[in-house]
Structures are given as C-alpha cells and as structure tokens.
Design an enzyme around this catalytic site. Sequence first.
Site, mmCIF file in Angstrom:
data_model
loop_
_atom_site.group_PDB
_atom_site.id
_atom_site.type_symbol
_atom_site.label_atom_id
_atom_site.label_comp_id
_atom_site.label_asym_id
_atom_site.label_seq_id
_atom_site.Cartn_x
_atom_site.Cartn_y
_atom_site.Cartn_z
ATOM 1 N N GLU A 105 39.723 44.705 36.161
ATOM 2 C CA GLU A 105 40.936 44.333 36.900
ATOM 3 C C GLU A 105 41.241 45.324 38.030
ATOM 4 O O GLU A 105 41.640 44.916 39.118
ATOM 5 C CB GLU A 105 42.137 44.229 35.958
ATOM 6 C CG GLU A 105 42.135 42.994 35.101
ATOM 7 C CD GLU A 105 42.549 41.740 35.850
ATOM 8 O OE1 GLU A 105 43.038 41.836 37.003
ATOM 9 O OE2 GLU A 105 42.399 40.647 35.285
ATOM 10 N N ASP A 135 58.710 39.021 31.023
ATOM 11 C CA ASP A 135 58.524 38.773 32.447
ATOM 12 C C ASP A 135 58.459 37.269 32.662
ATOM 13 O O ASP A 135 58.092 36.515 31.754
ATOM 14 C CB ASP A 135 57.244 39.443 32.948
ATOM 15 C CG ASP A 135 57.254 39.692 34.455
ATOM 16 O OD1 ASP A 135 58.268 39.386 35.122
ATOM 17 O OD2 ASP A 135 56.243 40.191 34.969
ATOM 18 N N GLU A 187 41.440 44.173 41.978
ATOM 19 C CA GLU A 187 42.694 44.289 42.714
ATOM 20 C C GLU A 187 42.694 45.373 43.778
ATOM 21 O O GLU A 187 43.579 45.388 44.635
ATOM 22 C CB GLU A 187 43.851 44.493 41.740
ATOM 23 C CG GLU A 187 44.041 43.272 40.853
ATOM 24 C CD GLU A 187 45.169 43.372 39.877
ATOM 25 O OE1 GLU A 187 45.869 44.410 39.860
ATOM 26 O OE2 GLU A 187 45.358 42.410 39.119
ATOM 27 N N GLY A 238 46.092 46.418 37.666
ATOM 28 C CA GLY A 238 45.679 46.090 36.309
ATOM 29 C C GLY A 238 45.773 44.600 36.103
ATOM 30 O O GLY A 238 46.027 43.844 37.041
ATOM 31 N N GLU A 287 48.391 44.390 49.850
ATOM 32 C CA GLU A 287 48.324 45.726 50.451
ATOM 33 C C GLU A 287 48.174 46.757 49.340
ATOM 34 O O GLU A 287 48.593 46.526 48.205
ATOM 35 C CB GLU A 287 49.637 45.957 51.210
ATOM 36 C CG GLU A 287 49.718 47.175 52.065
ATOM 37 C CD GLU A 287 51.055 47.259 52.806
ATOM 38 O OE1 GLU A 287 51.338 48.357 53.307
ATOM 39 O OE2 GLU A 287 51.817 46.268 52.865
#
Length: 155
Positions: A62, A85, A66, A46, A120
Amino acid sequence: MDYIQNIRKKVGKDKIILNFTCGILNQSGKILLQKRADKGTWGLPGGAIELGESALEALVREFYEETGIEVRAEKLLNVYTKYSDSYPNGDEAQVLTILYLVSSENSISTNFFSSDETLELGFFDHIDIQNIAIVNQQHQDMINDFFENKFPIDR
C-alpha cells in the site's frame, strides 16, 4: 474481486470492521503525508489488508501504491481500534489500523507522484499539520501520538 468489494456486495453500506495498516516515514522531523483523492484531505500512507496478506505485506504494498516509495518496517508503533469512518460512497466501517515506523528503501521524491488514490505528497512537521485538513480522527491521533511519543496507548 477484492475482499472488501465482496463483503460490500453482501452487506451493502452497513458498518463492518476493516483492517488497515499505515506507515510513518520520518525525515528530519517531518513526516510524509498523502493528500487522498477520495476525500481531498491529508493522511498517512497505507491501506487495507487483503485476504491472505500479512499486515507487513500490506504496508509495503500500500505504501508503494500510494507514494511510489519502497519501505521497510522498522518498528510497530501501535494498534488503533476504536474508530469509525464513513466514505464518500456512504460505506460505514469500524477501522482497525496497525501503525508502523518505516524507512525508505529508495530515494524519496514527492514532487511528481500521483495515482488514483493520491493527489499530492508532502513532508510536514507537527506545526505545519495544524494548518491542514487531516482525513479523520484516527489519523490525527496517530500523527499526534508520533510527535508526542505516546506509544503504546489504548485507542
């Protein structure tokens, strides 16, 4: 210049409110997680909602950026609002995230996808997730709430 960069030019690294959207893609009891390039930890795919964009438009954009997977939202799961954060560059934010359950519009391959934001991809069940580093408490709570079917709750 994008919205967040423009705000950051004005306020520096001070705490601001950022709006994000994330999706949970569930396949046979496992959910898709992205190993993030910025922190080297795992989280839900996201990202930030841009000016003029709806949460759903940001989710689809998004998620694809990603993961390389085209998704559609199936259900609004929850909104997570009381989280802070910090980022590797020192930026601080109160992060509001709108969480959706999504389904895939195309075939899913996690084997060879990578981008500037993704190191990954992998599918994990609730037990597997206990053994990996999750990017922050907000993502951990979203993941736990999904597996424990705790929606909606006030966070």
